[in-house]
Design a protein around this motif. Structure first.
Motif, short mmCIF file in Angstrom:
data_model
loop_
_atom_site.label_atom_id
_atom_site.label_comp_id
_atom_site.label_asym_id
_atom_site.label_seq_id
_atom_site.Cartn_x
_atom_site.Cartn_y
_atom_site.Cartn_z
N LEU A 25 -10.90 38.59 32.10
CA LEU A 25 -10.09 37.60 31.82
C LEU A 25 -8.62 38.39 31.44
CD1 LEU A 25 -12.40 34.54 30.73
CD2 LEU A 25 -10.84 35.20 32.84
N CYS A 26 -8.30 40.05 31.01
CA CYS A 26 -7.78 41.27 29.78
C CYS A 26 -6.90 41.39 31.42
CB CYS A 26 -8.33 41.87 29.00
SG CYS A 26 -7.02 42.07 27.81
N LEU A 27 -5.41 41.24 31.34
CA LEU A 27 -4.44 41.70 32.26
C LEU A 27 -3.65 42.48 31.13
CD1 LEU A 27 -3.58 39.48 34.70
CD2 LEU A 27 -5.75 40.66 34.51
N SER A 28 -4.18 43.79 31.62
CA SER A 28 -3.01 44.23 30.81
C SER A 28 -1.16 44.68 31.67
CB SER A 28 -3.50 46.03 30.81
OG SER A 28 -2.45 47.16 30.10
N PHE A 29 -0.07 44.89 31.28
CA PHE A 29 0.65 44.74 31.25
C PHE A 29 2.04 45.58 31.00
CE2 PHE A 29 -0.70 40.50 32.30
CZ PHE A 29 0.35 40.45 33.80
N GLN A 30 2.90 46.07 31.57
CA GLN A 30 3.96 46.98 31.31
C GLN A 30 5.11 45.82 31.48
OE1 GLN A 30 3.92 51.02 31.59
NE2 GLN A 30 3.13 51.35 29.60
N ILE A 31 5.89 45.31 30.89
CA ILE A 31 7.31 44.81 31.04
C ILE A 31 8.76 45.73 30.84
CG2 ILE A 31 8.23 42.35 31.21
CD1 ILE A 31 5.37 41.58 30.78
N ILE A 32 9.64 45.24 31.90
CA ILE A 32 10.71 46.13 31.47
C ILE A 32 11.90 44.56 31.20
CG2 ILE A 32 12.73 47.57 31.28
CD1 ILE A 32 11.23 49.04 32.48
N VAL A 33 12.65 44.16 30.02
CA VAL A 33 13.60 43.12 30.26
C VAL A 33 14.90 43.18 29.96
CG1 VAL A 33 11.12 41.63 29.51
CG2 VAL A 33 12.63 42.37 27.61
N LYS A 39 12.84 50.90 26.98
CA LYS A 39 12.36 49.99 26.70
C LYS A 39 11.57 48.77 27.09
CE LYS A 39 17.15 48.99 23.75
NZ LYS A 39 16.17 50.12 22.61
N VAL A 40 10.07 49.25 26.97
CA VAL A 40 8.56 49.06 27.49
C VAL A 40 7.77 48.10 27.16
CG1 VAL A 40 7.22 49.17 29.63
CG2 VAL A 40 9.32 50.78 29.26
N TRP A 41 8.05 46.90 26.88
CA TRP A 41 6.86 46.17 26.74
C TRP A 41 5.88 46.05 26.95
CZ3 TRP A 41 7.52 43.19 22.23
CH2 TRP A 41 9.36 42.72 22.05
N SER A 42 4.26 46.61 25.87
CA SER A 42 3.03 46.90 26.77
C SER A 42 2.08 45.80 26.12
CB SER A 42 2.63 48.12 26.02
OG SER A 42 3.68 49.17 26.73
N LEU A 43 0.80 44.95 26.48
CA LEU A 43 0.94 44.50 26.67
C LEU A 43 -0.34 43.91 27.03
CD1 LEU A 43 1.04 41.17 28.39
CD2 LEU A 43 3.30 41.81 27.85
N LYS A 102 13.81 37.24 25.38
CA LYS A 102 13.95 37.75 26.88
C LYS A 102 11.87 37.65 27.62
CE LYS A 102 17.90 39.97 26.93
NZ LYS A 102 19.29 41.35 26.85
N LEU A 103 11.52 38.57 26.27
CA LEU A 103 9.71 38.37 26.87
C LEU A 103 9.67 36.90 27.26
CD1 LEU A 103 7.23 40.47 27.44
CD2 LEU A 103 7.36 40.03 25.30
N LEU A 104 10.08 36.41 26.37
CA LEU A 104 8.46 34.98 26.20
C LEU A 104 9.13 34.39 27.23
CD1 LEU A 104 8.68 33.60 22.72
CD2 LEU A 104 6.78 34.80 24.08
N ASP A 105 10.75 34.43 28.07
CA ASP A 105 11.30 33.68 29.09
C ASP A 105 10.87 34.50 30.02
OD1 ASP A 105 13.49 32.47 27.36
OD2 ASP A 105 14.68 33.97 27.95
N HIS A 106 10.23 35.54 30.33
CA HIS A 106 9.78 36.86 31.52
C HIS A 106 8.56 36.26 31.60
CE1 HIS A 106 9.23 39.91 34.53
NE2 HIS A 106 7.68 39.90 33.61
N LEU A 107 7.70 35.74 30.69
CA LEU A 107 6.43 35.21 30.93
C LEU A 107 6.05 33.63 31.14
CD1 LEU A 107 4.74 37.25 27.55
CD2 LEU A 107 4.35 37.88 30.43
N GLN A 108 7.39 33.27 31.41
CA GLN A 108 8.25 31.81 31.10
C GLN A 108 7.13 31.02 30.01
OE1 GLN A 108 6.54 30.82 35.21
NE2 GLN A 108 8.21 30.93 36.17
#
Length: 319
Positions: A25-33, A39-43, A102-108
């Protein structure tokens, strides 16, 4: 009691972390917004994706997303959706807040609950302030957090951190870590945070210290309607008594979650207490569109237990 060991930093915690992040159930992401690809968000995103108002964890200066693995493991097991973040290099609070939006927007995600530790707590407050005209923060849990960067007496050096080598920056951060005799859980927690600190590069550390120390403060009138829980410890931490008292004044209606011990990192070494306080905080949103838990996971018995815990906590606050 034991001394902090540097020979095998946080080995048991690292092993547990590896197990946690193998959970399906745990997914790992790297996101650029941002337009800047560096500027990479890791989550880590864990728990039911149907939840649209999850709890998001923001780490301290020395932390990475995985310092909250104890919360991820426990809370997702109880049906909560939680997201642990590691933010990219930002040099001012406005830039961070814009990137986080922008990250929250990306994650909807329209609304979220925020758990912020130390610097993470300050950034959580600044983001709530930044979005007050179009609110994105449903509630705040502020762990060993502060509301004014001037408490560190380093506002005059904040603009020079980017010039300092990594070893000097790490020395500044380590100066706030507890030393001497500690119980095993606290010693392991500090070892783990030292290990996480070593994983951060010069620009990451310099930017975080800049955000931590550049002249800024929270404007409470912009976020006074947001439910807040202030979580702090009674033993040694980087926060002064004056800084804690200022937080209480800033949020007079906030719930208080006091831990007798836990130092700078209670979410690691006192995770059971921290997780209980998180549940108590989120209980007020159960049954609403802002619930961070899958409704099917909330039984009448569990709710009753949590209500008793909440009642007991409130009685203790009044004493």
């Amino acid at each position: 009691m034991m001394e902090i060991s540097k020979s095998n930093p946080g080995s048991w915690l690292k092993n547990v972390t590896c197990l946690v992040f193998l959970l399906p159930l745990c997914l790992s992401f790297q996101i650029i917004v941002d337009d800047d690809d560096s500027k990479v968000w890791s989550l880590y995103d864990a728990g039911p994706r149907s939840i649209r108002c999850p709890l998001i964890f923001l780490p301290p200066v020395s932390g990475t997303a995985d310092v909250f693995f104890q919360q991820i493991l426990a809370l997702t097991g109880w049906g909560y959706r939680v997201i642990a973040l590691q933010y990219p290099v930002y040099w001012d609070h406005l830039e961070f807040c814009d990137g986080f939006r922008k990250l929250l927007d990306h994650l909807q995600l329209d609304k979220v609950h925020l758990f912020g530790a130390s610097l993470g707590g300050f950034l959580a407050q600044k983001f709530a302030e930044y979005t007050h005209k179009s609110p994105r923060v449903q509630s705040l849990i502020l762990c060993n957090a502060f509301s004014d960067t001037s408490i560190f007496n380093q506002t005059w050096t904040a603009n020079s951190f980017w010039l300092m080598p990594a070893f000097m920056l790490k020395k500044i951060v380590l100066g706030n870590f507890a030393s001497g005799p500690l119980d095993p859980e606290m010693a392991d927690g500090i070892d783990f945070m030292v290990d996480r600190l070593e994983s951060l590069g010069q620009s990451e550390l310099a930017s975080r210290l800049t955000l931590n120390c550049q002249n800024s403060y929270v404007e409470p009138h912009k976020i006074r309607d947001i439910p807040v829980t202030i979580m702090d410890v009674f033993d040694q931490s980087a926060l002064s008594t004056e800084a804690k008292e200022e937080m209480y004044k800033l949020y007079p209606n906030a719930r208080r979650a006091h831990l007798k011990t836990g130092g700078n990192f209670p979410y690691l070494c006192r995770s059971a207490e921290v997780n209980l306080y998180i549940q108590i905080h989120l209980l007020q949103f159960h049954g609403t569109r802002y619930a961070a838990i899958d409704p099917s996971m909330v039984s009448a018995e569990e709710l009753e237990v949590q209500k008793i815990s909440l009642h007991t906590s409130n009685e203790q606050e009044e004493q």
